[in-house]
Design a protein around this motif. Sequence first.
Motif, PDB file in Angstrom:
ATOM      1  N   ASN A   1       0.490  -5.815   6.159  1.00  0.00           N
ATOM      2  CA  ASN A   1      -0.854  -5.762   5.395  1.00  0.00           C
ATOM      3  C   ASN A   1      -1.630  -7.117   5.338  1.00  0.00           C
ATOM      4  O   ASN A   1      -1.305  -7.886   4.345  1.00  0.00           O
TER       5      ASN A   1
ATOM      6  N   ASP B   1      -1.917  -3.634   9.311  1.00  0.00           N
ATOM      7  CA  ASP B   1      -2.990  -3.017   8.745  1.00  0.00           C
ATOM      8  C   ASP B   1      -4.051  -4.114   8.151  1.00  0.00           C
ATOM      9  O   ASP B   1      -3.980  -4.855   7.483  1.00  0.00           O
ATOM     10  N   GLU B   2      -5.187  -3.999   9.011  1.00  0.00           N
ATOM     11  CA  GLU B   2      -6.205  -5.008   8.987  1.00  0.00           C
ATOM     12  C   GLU B   2      -7.594  -4.269   8.218  1.00  0.00           C
ATOM     13  O   GLU B   2      -8.673  -4.658   8.324  1.00  0.00           O
TER      14      GLU B   2
ATOM     15  N   ASN C   1      -3.453  -8.655   2.162  1.00  0.00           N
ATOM     16  CA  ASN C   1      -2.571  -7.835   1.545  1.00  0.00           C
ATOM     17  C   ASN C   1      -3.317  -7.147   0.357  1.00  0.00           C
ATOM     18  O   ASN C   1      -4.201  -7.773  -0.253  1.00  0.00           O
ATOM     19  N   ASN C   2      -3.158  -6.034   0.106  1.00  0.00           N
ATOM     20  CA  ASN C   2      -3.570  -5.231  -1.052  1.00  0.00           C
ATOM     21  C   ASN C   2      -2.603  -5.039  -1.973  1.00  0.00           C
ATOM     22  O   ASN C   2      -1.481  -4.560  -1.529  1.00  0.00           O
TER      23      ASN C   2
ATOM     24  N   PHE D   1       0.835  -1.097   0.119  1.00  0.00           N
ATOM     25  CA  PHE D   1      -0.005  -0.079  -0.107  1.00  0.00           C
ATOM     26  C   PHE D   1       0.739   1.198  -0.095  1.00  0.00           C
ATOM     27  O   PHE D   1       1.862   1.517   0.938  1.00  0.00           O
TER      28      PHE D   1
ATOM     29  N   TYR E   1       2.854   3.182   3.017  1.00  0.00           N
ATOM     30  CA  TYR E   1       3.605   2.613   3.825  1.00  0.00           C
ATOM     31  C   TYR E   1       5.105   3.280   3.658  1.00  0.00           C
ATOM     32  O   TYR E   1       5.689   3.972   4.204  1.00  0.00           O
TER      33      TYR E   1
END
Length: 345
Positions: free
Chosen positions: A143, A173-174, A146-147, A99, A102
Amino acid sequence: MVIQGYVDPGAGLRLHLNENTGGCSPRVIEAIGRLTPTDISTYPSYASLVVACAKHFDVDPDWVLLTNGLDEGILMAAIGHISRQRIHDAETIVPTPAFDPYPNSTAAAGATSVRVPPNADLSFPTEGILKAITPRTRMVFLNTPNNPTGQLIALDDIARIAGAAPQAIVLVDEAYIEFGGVTFLPRLANHPNVLVGRTFSKAYGLAGMRVGIVIGQPPALDPVRAVTLPFNINVIAMAAVSAALEDVEFLPRYAAQVHDSRERLYAACRRLGLGYWDSAANYVLVRVGDTAPFVAALAAQKIHVRDRSNDPATPGCIRITAGVIEHTDRAIQALESVVAGRQRR
C-alpha cells in the motif's frame, strides 16, 4: 442490529474516512442528470469506459479491469489467484499497519496472512518483507502511500519484492497516489506478476459510486477477471467516472488544497506538541496519547476523525483527513481547543 459498512458519525465534518471533503466535480452531477430511463433499464457496456481509463493511465485496454471499488479488486485478486487455483497452504504477506481488506480477502480465499511490522519510524519494512517470502507466498499486499501512515514505498523496493516472489502476485494499492509519490505503472511492463490498484473514490470524490480499477498484464489480470462478476459497475457510476476523467482541472486543484492542508496540519501539530508523520496522502497520522477522550472531544465539536489506537503499530494515534483548506482550518481550531482543555485539567 448489525450495521453493514461504517457507522455514520452524524452531523459534522467527516475527516475520518479519507473522503474528498469538497465533493466531486460538477461535471459528474451534470452527467448523471443526462442519463435516460433506458440507460437505467439496460445492462451497461463497459468498453468505452475501459478504453477511457486505459488512455488515462497510459496502459493497454487489455490490462484494465473495472471493479466495484478497489475493495472488490483486492478480494477478486485473492480469490482468482488463491481459491481458484486450489492452493490450500497459501500465504499472503501483509505489511502493517494495513488496510482491512488485505487480511479479510486473505481469509476469504482460505489463505493465511503473514503480517510484517513496520520499521520503528513506521517506514516500509522492505527487508522484513523479503525475509517473509517463502514458497507458500501467493500474494503480497503493498500500500503506497500507506493507510494510515502516509508513507511511500520506493519503486525500486516494489521491484525487488516482485522479483523475489515470482510465484506470487504483488498487488500495489495506489489508492492515494494522486496526492504524492510516483506510480508504479510505467514499470508494469517489466513485472508480469504485479497488479496495480487504483480508485476513483479519493482524489476524484466518487467514494459513493464505488469504482476501482485493477491494472496488470494478462497473466496476472486474467485470473482476477475470471472471477469478477460481469455487471459489477452500474451505469450511474460509469457516467460519473467518464465525466470525472474529462474534467482535467478538478484533480490538480484539489490535490493542491490537500498539500496545503497537510502543511497546515503539520504546523499545528508542532505548535501543539503533537507527534505526526509526514504524509504523501490526503490524511495525516497524529499521536495524541489517550485517543478515546480526544476523539470524543473533537466529535463534540462536530469534527470526526479516525481512532487508530487499536492497531498495535499506531498506539495513541488518530488519523485526520487533509482536504479542503477551509475544513482543515476548522479541524485545527478544534484541535487547539481540545489540547488547551486537556492542559487545563
